[in-house]
Design a protein around this motif. Structure first.
Motif, PDB file in Angstrom:
ATOM      1  N   ILE A  34       0.809  -1.226   0.000  1.00 58.26           N
ATOM      2  CA  ILE A  34       0.000   0.000   0.000  1.00 58.26           C
ATOM      3  C   ILE A  34       0.836   1.268   0.000  1.00 58.26           C
ATOM      4  O   ILE A  34       0.312   2.336  -0.285  1.00 58.26           O
ATOM      5  CB  ILE A  34      -0.997   0.023   1.177  1.00 58.26           C
ATOM      6  CG1 ILE A  34      -0.267   0.051   2.519  1.00 58.26           C
ATOM      7  CG2 ILE A  34      -1.956  -1.135   1.092  1.00 58.26           C
ATOM      8  CD1 ILE A  34      -1.175   0.284   3.691  1.00 58.26           C
ATOM      9  N   ALA A  39      -5.009   5.055  -4.282  1.00 63.89           N
ATOM     10  CA  ALA A  39      -6.250   4.722  -3.579  1.00 63.89           C
ATOM     11  C   ALA A  39      -7.390   4.413  -4.528  1.00 63.89           C
ATOM     12  O   ALA A  39      -8.366   3.786  -4.131  1.00 63.89           O
ATOM     13  CB  ALA A  39      -6.641   5.863  -2.651  1.00 63.89           C
ATOM     14  N   PHE A  44      -8.774  -0.430  -2.496  1.00 62.63           N
ATOM     15  CA  PHE A  44      -8.971   0.903  -1.940  1.00 62.63           C
ATOM     16  C   PHE A  44      -9.856   1.771  -2.830  1.00 62.63           C
ATOM     17  O   PHE A  44     -10.016   2.938  -2.591  1.00 62.63           O
ATOM     18  CB  PHE A  44      -7.625   1.624  -1.760  1.00 62.63           C
ATOM     19  CG  PHE A  44      -6.835   1.114  -0.608  1.00 62.63           C
ATOM     20  CD1 PHE A  44      -7.231   1.370   0.684  1.00 62.63           C
ATOM     21  CD2 PHE A  44      -5.701   0.361  -0.803  1.00 62.63           C
ATOM     22  CE1 PHE A  44      -6.514   0.896   1.757  1.00 62.63           C
ATOM     23  CE2 PHE A  44      -4.966  -0.114   0.257  1.00 62.63           C
ATOM     24  CZ  PHE A  44      -5.380   0.156   1.543  1.00 62.63           C
ATOM     25  N   GLN A  47     -14.509   4.219  -0.812  1.00 65.30           N
ATOM     26  CA  GLN A  47     -14.490   4.487   0.623  1.00 65.30           C
ATOM     27  C   GLN A  47     -15.468   3.528   1.288  1.00 65.30           C
ATOM     28  O   GLN A  47     -16.543   3.267   0.750  1.00 65.30           O
ATOM     29  CB  GLN A  47     -14.878   5.932   0.904  1.00 65.30           C
ATOM     30  CG  GLN A  47     -13.867   6.922   0.386  1.00 65.30           C
ATOM     31  CD  GLN A  47     -14.239   8.348   0.720  1.00 65.30           C
ATOM     32  OE1 GLN A  47     -15.053   8.587   1.601  1.00 65.30           O
ATOM     33  NE2 GLN A  47     -13.632   9.276   0.018  1.00 65.30           N
ATOM     34  N   TYR A  54     -12.081   7.585  -4.565  1.00 64.35           N
ATOM     35  CA  TYR A  54     -11.028   8.513  -4.179  1.00 64.35           C
ATOM     36  C   TYR A  54     -10.540   9.265  -5.401  1.00 64.35           C
ATOM     37  O   TYR A  54     -10.629   8.779  -6.531  1.00 64.35           O
ATOM     38  CB  TYR A  54      -9.843   7.773  -3.553  1.00 64.35           C
ATOM     39  CG  TYR A  54     -10.136   7.242  -2.171  1.00 64.35           C
ATOM     40  CD1 TYR A  54     -10.348   8.091  -1.112  1.00 64.35           C
ATOM     41  CD2 TYR A  54     -10.203   5.873  -1.949  1.00 64.35           C
ATOM     42  CE1 TYR A  54     -10.612   7.607   0.153  1.00 64.35           C
ATOM     43  CE2 TYR A  54     -10.468   5.372  -0.691  1.00 64.35           C
ATOM     44  CZ  TYR A  54     -10.669   6.247   0.349  1.00 64.35           C
ATOM     45  OH  TYR A  54     -10.928   5.759   1.593  1.00 64.35           O
ATOM     46  N   THR A  58      -4.717  10.277  -4.937  1.00 61.20           N
ATOM     47  CA  THR A  58      -4.682   9.883  -3.533  1.00 61.20           C
ATOM     48  C   THR A  58      -3.898   8.582  -3.376  1.00 61.20           C
ATOM     49  O   THR A  58      -4.137   7.611  -4.085  1.00 61.20           O
ATOM     50  CB  THR A  58      -6.114   9.680  -2.992  1.00 61.20           C
ATOM     51  OG1 THR A  58      -6.852  10.877  -3.200  1.00 61.20           O
ATOM     52  CG2 THR A  58      -6.083   9.350  -1.511  1.00 61.20           C
ATOM     53  N   TRP A  59      -2.966   8.561  -2.418  1.00 58.63           N
ATOM     54  CA  TRP A  59      -2.170   7.360  -2.148  1.00 58.63           C
ATOM     55  C   TRP A  59      -2.934   6.449  -1.200  1.00 58.63           C
ATOM     56  O   TRP A  59      -3.562   6.905  -0.249  1.00 58.63           O
ATOM     57  CB  TRP A  59      -0.835   7.743  -1.515  1.00 58.63           C
ATOM     58  CG  TRP A  59       0.054   8.475  -2.451  1.00 58.63           C
ATOM     59  CD1 TRP A  59       0.238   9.824  -2.518  1.00 58.63           C
ATOM     60  CD2 TRP A  59       0.853   7.919  -3.492  1.00 58.63           C
ATOM     61  NE1 TRP A  59       1.109  10.131  -3.516  1.00 58.63           N
ATOM     62  CE2 TRP A  59       1.511   8.979  -4.138  1.00 58.63           C
ATOM     63  CE3 TRP A  59       1.084   6.622  -3.932  1.00 58.63           C
ATOM     64  CZ2 TRP A  59       2.390   8.777  -5.199  1.00 58.63           C
ATOM     65  CZ3 TRP A  59       1.958   6.423  -4.990  1.00 58.63           C
ATOM     66  CH2 TRP A  59       2.595   7.497  -5.612  1.00 58.63           C
ATOM     67  N   ALA A  60      -2.854   5.160  -1.431  1.00 61.42           N
ATOM     68  CA  ALA A  60      -3.548   4.180  -0.596  1.00 61.42           C
ATOM     69  C   ALA A  60      -3.095   4.265   0.855  1.00 61.42           C
ATOM     70  O   ALA A  60      -3.910   4.163   1.771  1.00 61.42           O
ATOM     71  CB  ALA A  60      -3.335   2.773  -1.142  1.00 61.42           C
ATOM     72  N   VAL A  63      -4.943   6.789   3.048  1.00 57.42           N
ATOM     73  CA  VAL A  63      -6.339   6.559   3.435  1.00 57.42           C
ATOM     74  C   VAL A  63      -6.532   5.201   4.107  1.00 57.42           C
ATOM     75  O   VAL A  63      -7.615   4.903   4.580  1.00 57.42           O
ATOM     76  CB  VAL A  63      -7.278   6.689   2.206  1.00 57.42           C
ATOM     77  CG1 VAL A  63      -7.270   8.110   1.690  1.00 57.42           C
ATOM     78  CG2 VAL A  63      -6.914   5.704   1.130  1.00 57.42           C
ATOM     79  N   ALA A  64      -5.500   4.393   4.147  1.00 59.73           N
ATOM     80  CA  ALA A  64      -5.607   3.077   4.775  1.00 59.73           C
ATOM     81  C   ALA A  64      -5.668   3.225   6.288  1.00 59.73           C
ATOM     82  O   ALA A  64      -4.995   4.084   6.869  1.00 59.73           O
ATOM     83  CB  ALA A  64      -4.403   2.217   4.401  1.00 59.73           C
TER      84      ALA A  64
END
Length: 190
Positions: A34, A39, A44, A47, A54, A58-60, A63-64
């Motif tokens: 990840i 994302a 991912f 949401q 996303y 957006t980077w995973a 938001v992880a």
């Protein structure tokens, strides 16, 4: 002044070989985990509650949930390597790779032709610990690419030591020693 104990130079290179392999695998796992994923791709993509997508940038990892960042295989392996570095700094005589070298490998080799001061390799373990811990903390703080970059930096240093006998942490130790910052007792003021 008591003489500094000496160690077989092949021991740290043996440990660096095993560490380099572990770090190479950790780098690979963190590259496919990840830390480097977007994302909007894969699991991912949505949401969990709202079902909204996303944004593409957006980077995973950002938001992880924390549990997912901790469970990332690259994180777990780099954590194991960091623990091994900490063990090498705190108790080098009982560190697993040193014990394996002394009990299994060294008896099968010719007597050592070269010895070295154990302080530079121990310092190098501390440098490796610092690099890996920074990567782990930044990964937990949701910084993209922190994990593979830290793992790759540590891998390069371990590989150079294992393959060519070039210990970057040892060289840093010697530079700091020449500057009088570590390794030498300063004369007390008269």
């Amino acid at each position: 002044m008591p003489e500094t104990p000496r160690i077989d130079v092949r021991g740290p290179r043996f440990a660096a070989s095993i560490t380099a392999v572990l770090l190479l695998v950790a780098t690979f796992l963190s590259l496919i985990g990840i830390s480097t994923a977007r994302a909007d791709v894969g699991w991912f993509a949505y949401q969990p509650l709202s079902g909204e997508r996303y944004a593409p940038d957006t980077w995973a990892v950002s938001v992880a949930p924390l549990v997912a960042r901790i469970a990332d295989p690259g994180f777990l392996l780099l954590l194991v390597v960091a623990v091994l570095f900490a063990w090498g700094v705190g108790s080098p005589r009982t560190a697993p790779w040193g014990v394996l070298f002394r009990r299994v490998v060294q008896p099968r080799l010719a007597p050592p032709a070269e010895f070295e001061d154990p302080r530079p390799p121990r310092f190098a373990q501390g440098v490796g610990l610092f690099v890996t811990v920074v990567g782990l903390v930044l990964h937990l703080a949701s910084v993209p690419w922190a994990l593979p970059i830290a793992a790759a930096m540590a891998f390069v240093a371990a590989f150079l030591n294992a393959a060519f006998g070039l210990c970057l942490g040892c060289q840093l130790y010697l530079v700091l020693q020449r500057a009088g910052l570590i390794g030498r007792r300063r004369p007390s003021p008269a």
